[in-house]
Design an enzyme around this catalytic site. Structure first.
Site, PDB file in Angstrom:
ATOM      1  N   CYS A 268       0.857  -1.177   0.000  1.00  0.00           N
ATOM      2  CA  CYS A 268       0.000   0.000   0.000  1.00  0.00           C
ATOM      3  C   CYS A 268       0.898   1.234   0.000  1.00  0.00           C
ATOM      4  O   CYS A 268       1.604   1.479   0.983  1.00  0.00           O
ATOM      5  CB  CYS A 268      -0.877  -0.068   1.243  1.00  0.00           C
TER       6      CYS A 268
ATOM      7  N   CYS B 140      -2.854  15.119   2.824  1.00  0.00           N
ATOM      8  CA  CYS B 140      -3.914  15.046   1.808  1.00  0.00           C
ATOM      9  C   CYS B 140      -4.751  16.307   1.917  1.00  0.00           C
ATOM     10  O   CYS B 140      -4.943  16.845   3.010  1.00  0.00           O
ATOM     11  CB  CYS B 140      -4.780  13.811   2.054  1.00  0.00           C
TER      12      CYS B 140
HETATM   13  N1  SAH Z   1      -7.443   9.311  -1.253  1.00  0.00           N
HETATM   14  C1  SAH Z   1      -7.616   7.991  -1.794  1.00  0.00           C
HETATM   15  C2  SAH Z   1      -6.579   7.052  -1.282  1.00  0.00           C
HETATM   16  C3  SAH Z   1      -6.687   6.717   0.198  1.00  0.00           C
HETATM   17  S1  SAH Z   1      -7.178   5.091   0.271  1.00  0.00           S
HETATM   18  C4  SAH Z   1      -9.030   7.531  -1.534  1.00  0.00           C
HETATM   19  O1  SAH Z   1      -9.759   8.239  -0.860  1.00  0.00           O
HETATM   20  O2  SAH Z   1      -9.440   6.514  -2.048  1.00  0.00           O
HETATM   21  C5  SAH Z   1      -7.517   4.806   1.895  1.00  0.00           C
HETATM   22  C6  SAH Z   1      -8.878   4.167   2.090  1.00  0.00           C
HETATM   23  O3  SAH Z   1      -9.100   4.024   3.477  1.00  0.00           O
HETATM   24  C7  SAH Z   1      -9.980   5.062   1.555  1.00  0.00           C
HETATM   25  O4  SAH Z   1     -11.066   4.318   1.080  1.00  0.00           O
HETATM   26  C8  SAH Z   1     -10.357   5.800   2.808  1.00  0.00           C
HETATM   27  O5  SAH Z   1     -11.593   6.402   2.697  1.00  0.00           O
HETATM   28  C9  SAH Z   1     -10.280   4.705   3.857  1.00  0.00           C
HETATM   29  N2  SAH Z   1     -10.156   5.234   5.206  1.00  0.00           N
HETATM   30  C10 SAH Z   1      -9.654   6.413   5.585  1.00  0.00           C
HETATM   31  N3  SAH Z   1      -9.706   6.551   6.913  1.00  0.00           N
HETATM   32  C11 SAH Z   1     -10.245   5.421   7.410  1.00  0.00           C
HETATM   33  C12 SAH Z   1     -10.546   4.964   8.727  1.00  0.00           C
HETATM   34  N4  SAH Z   1     -10.272   5.710   9.789  1.00  0.00           N
HETATM   35  N5  SAH Z   1     -11.057   3.749   8.839  1.00  0.00           N
HETATM   36  C13 SAH Z   1     -11.302   2.983   7.759  1.00  0.00           C
HETATM   37  N6  SAH Z   1     -11.053   3.357   6.508  1.00  0.00           N
HETATM   38  C14 SAH Z   1     -10.522   4.580   6.320  1.00  0.00           C
END
Ligand code: SAH
Length: 369
Positions: free
Chosen positions: A107, A114
């Site tokens: 990952c 961000c």
């Molecule tokens: N900005 C991109 C890449 C990040 S991916 C995106 O939004 O897709 C990371 C994934 O984990 C995303 O789906 C995000 O929404 C999720 N995520 C972020 N914080 C989280 C949390 N506290 N618990 C579970 N999933 C989370």
């Protein structure tokens, strides 16, 4: 002032060819150098024995192969491995490797911080620092492969899948991410199949269209998290700019253009009492019937002061069965690596502590070097 050397790690195959052409060399040199850098893990031009000494010397005057330093390398009880990597200018990013059966999914991060400020994401809460260069993105893969011993991208313990799901919104750093993804899928570099490289986005619609237009051919995951605009506006603020209908239409355009039958992965973080009710599931079924996709439910990973909770196991299963009843292929992402702060949304740990933490890593590092 000495001109900065080009870091060849981040040049896409075409850009590397252009680079050699500008030097007055043949374009095929690019293939040789790509293999040295990404398949042999070369760090200097001296190693490149099929290139003349004269050219190697010229190369080392204008170019370099520079990899960021690893500040921390920690393995969780469940085998998840996390690295903290020092980028230029003092920023640190995190990268996670998740082994699961035959798969070893890396990952990677695309930005330091961000800018999208999703309400449930720890990275979002830190704010935005800067974009990573293509070299800094692809170097993460090199670092991971190297940490298994002799550099061998196709060896047994290699990275089998890459997901751009670390820190940052990949589509807000389009050019660098595009080049890095090309290298991941390039036969003369990492040679990962297009099904094994996944870009995850919160939904930057014009950039999804640009990916399609350029034939990026990467697999796509969409961070949806809500079945209607009212709720999604709160959780994923970029929804105010590109609402669900527009997002879904762009996803459909993207997959219509692919030559194979891949489908979108829809990510949905389940948050107790916020988006995990039966009504949400029913709305989500209706919405997801419109696009070829599979659903990945992510139980919320708590972090300090988030103000949100993870739903009970029972609520998670109830949501899942509602989706299955609606004929939506659904999986639940198991939480991995949370004992080393490596779970989704936990990267770079505690929100308020972020700056001090990376400063601490650097301090620690300086003491030991
Ligand atoms: N900005 C991109 C890449 C990040 S991916 C995106 O939004 O897709 C990371 C994934 O984990 C995303 O789906 C995000 O929404 C999720 N995520 C972020 N914080 C989280 C949390 N506290 N618990 C579970 N999933 C989370």
């Amino acid at each position: 002032m000495a001109e900065q050397k080009v870091n060849l790690i981040g040049l896409s195959p075409t850009k590397l060819e252009d680079f050699f052409e500008e030097m007055g060399e043949k374009r095929f040199r690019a293939t040789q150098v790509l293999k040295w850098i990404h398949q042999q893990g070369a760090s200097s031009f001296d190693e490149m024995t099929n290139i003349s000494k004269v050219l190697r010397e010229r190369l080392s005057e204008v170019a370099e192969i520079r990899e960021p330093e690893v500040l921390l390398d920690k393995t969780s009880k469940d085998g998840t491995r996390k690295w903290v990597i020092q980028m230029d200018g003092g920023s640190a990013i995190e990268m996670v490797l998740i082994p699961e059966g035959d798969r070893r999914t890396l990952c990677v991060s695309s930005q330091v911080g961000c800018s999208l400020d999703c309400s449930f994401c720890s990275t979002g809460k830190q704010g935005f620092n800067r974009n990573l260069s293509a070299a800094e993105i692809i170097a993460q893969l090199r670092v991971a492969i190297r940490s298994f011993g002799p550099f061998d991208p196709s060896g047994e313990r290699r990275v089998s899948n890459v997901v751009l799901m670390g820190m940052g919104e990949p589509l807000m750093n389009f050019d660098a991410v595009f080049d890095a993804v090309q290298l991941m899928m390039e036969d003369n570099a990492y040679g990962l199949s297009k099904r094994r490289v996944t870009l995850s986005t919160a939904g930057v619609v014009p950039k999804i269209d640009k990916l399609a237009e350029l034939g990026a051919d990467v697999s796509l995951a969409i961070s949806l998290h809500a079945p209607n605009n009212e709720l999604r506006d709160q959780l994923v603020p970029i929804n105010k700019r590109y609402p669900i209908e527009e997002l879904m239409a762009s996803v459909k355009r993207y997959f219509d253009k692919l030559s194979d039958r891949r489908v979108a992965t829809i990510e949905y973080t389940l948050i107790a009492g916020v988006n995990d009710q039966r009504e949400h599931a029913r709305q989500l079924v209706k919405l997801l019937r419109q696009v070829p996709c599979k659903l990945n439910l992510i139980p919320f990973n708590p972090f300090p002061n988030s103000g949100y909770d993870r739903p009970s196991e029972q609520a998670i299963q109830a949501f899942k069965s509602e989706m299955l009843k609606g004929n939506i292929l659904t999986t639940v992402r198991r939480t991995r690596g949370d004992d080393v702060d490596a779970a989704c949304g936990q990267l770079v740990g505690q929100v308020e502590d972020k700056t001090r933490r990376s400063a601490k890593y650097i301090e620690l590092h300086n003491q030991t070097s």
